[in-house]
Design an enzyme around this catalytic site. Structure first.
Site, short mmCIF file in Angstrom:
data_model
loop_
_atom_site.label_atom_id
_atom_site.label_comp_id
_atom_site.label_asym_id
_atom_site.label_seq_id
_atom_site.Cartn_x
_atom_site.Cartn_y
_atom_site.Cartn_z
N HIS A 132 0.84 -1.21 0.00
CA HIS A 132 0.00 0.00 0.00
C HIS A 132 0.86 1.24 0.00
O HIS A 132 1.99 1.24 0.49
CB HIS A 132 -0.97 0.02 1.19
CG HIS A 132 -0.31 -0.15 2.53
ND1 HIS A 132 0.06 -1.37 3.02
CD2 HIS A 132 0.07 0.76 3.47
CE1 HIS A 132 0.62 -1.23 4.21
NE2 HIS A 132 0.65 0.07 4.51
N HIS A 166 0.81 5.24 1.19
CA HIS A 166 0.15 6.26 2.00
C HIS A 166 0.17 7.58 1.23
O HIS A 166 1.23 8.01 0.75
CB HIS A 166 0.92 6.50 3.31
CG HIS A 166 0.94 5.35 4.26
ND1 HIS A 166 0.11 5.27 5.35
CD2 HIS A 166 1.71 4.23 4.30
CE1 HIS A 166 0.38 4.16 6.04
NE2 HIS A 166 1.34 3.51 5.41
P1 5GP Z 1 1.97 0.33 7.51
O1 5GP Z 1 1.71 -1.13 7.24
O2 5GP Z 1 2.27 1.10 6.24
O3 5GP Z 1 3.02 0.55 8.55
O4 5GP Z 1 0.64 0.97 8.13
C1 5GP Z 1 -0.61 0.42 7.86
C2 5GP Z 1 -1.68 1.50 7.95
O5 5GP Z 1 -2.93 0.87 7.77
C3 5GP Z 1 -1.73 2.26 9.27
O6 5GP Z 1 -1.62 3.65 9.02
C4 5GP Z 1 -3.09 1.87 9.86
O7 5GP Z 1 -3.74 2.94 10.53
C5 5GP Z 1 -3.88 1.42 8.65
N1 5GP Z 1 -4.85 0.37 8.94
C6 5GP Z 1 -4.64 -0.76 9.69
N2 5GP Z 1 -5.75 -1.51 9.71
C7 5GP Z 1 -6.68 -0.85 8.97
C8 5GP Z 1 -8.04 -1.15 8.63
O8 5GP Z 1 -8.62 -2.17 9.01
N3 5GP Z 1 -8.68 -0.25 7.85
C9 5GP Z 1 -8.07 0.90 7.40
N4 5GP Z 1 -8.81 1.73 6.64
N5 5GP Z 1 -6.80 1.20 7.70
C10 5GP Z 1 -6.11 0.33 8.49
#
Ligand code: 5GP
Length: 130
Positions: A93, A95
């Site tokens: 993903h 951001h």
């Molecule tokens: P990363 O994997 O890039 O460190 O962060 C994952 C991001 O996904 C975080 O900013 C977190 O808030 C978001 N996130 C985690 N679980 C969910 C979810 O179930 N739904 C949504 N919309 N965002 C999520």
């Protein structure tokens, strides 16, 4: 086991959807570091963004570019910042975060906005998608 984002793609978990095409989806981060913080994903699950094929990676970035332009139009900001971490969710993903200053890009900021606010922000961004 399917990632939490695959469950969102499948409609098994709700999200505040911003945009979608055949291969990609964009939805609001559940704990945004700024209002409008959006995640852009390939629907096909792959853990690490930089393991994607060149074609899939470029298609995802082009989709993210469209979302970033809609985000900038919907949420007044100096820039839309882009980041890749993937430390929490093992589904590639990107951001996209509307920022006024460098300090706004702070992954320790984890807002929890009311559902009505999230829904109206998602609708505003969706309305700007071209
Ligand atoms: P990363 O994997 O890039 O460190 O962060 C994952 C991001 O996904 C975080 O900013 C977190 O808030 C978001 N996130 C985690 N679980 C969910 C979810 O179930 N739904 C949504 N919309 N965002 C999520």
């Amino acid at each position: 086991m399917a990632s939490i984002f695959s469950k969102i793609v499948a409609g098994e978990i709700p999200c505040y959807k911003v945009a979608e095409d055949e291969r990609h989806m964009a939805f609001l981060d559940i704990n945004p570091m700024a209002p409008g913080h959006t995640l852009v994903i390939p629907k096909q699950e792959i853990d690490y963004l930089f393991d994607m094929s060149d074609e899939d990676y470029l298609a995802l970035e082009l989709f993210a570019k469209r979302v970033a332009k809609a985000l900038k139009a919907a949420m007044p900001c100096a820039r839309v910042a882009e980041a890749v971490l993937g430390m929490e969710v093992p589904h590639a993903h990107i951001h996209l975060v509307p920022i006024q200053t460098e300090a706004d890009m702070n992954f320790r900021n984890k807002l929890s906005l009311p559902g009505d606010d999230m829904a109206s922000i998602a609708a505003r961004i969706a309305a700007e998608m071209k």
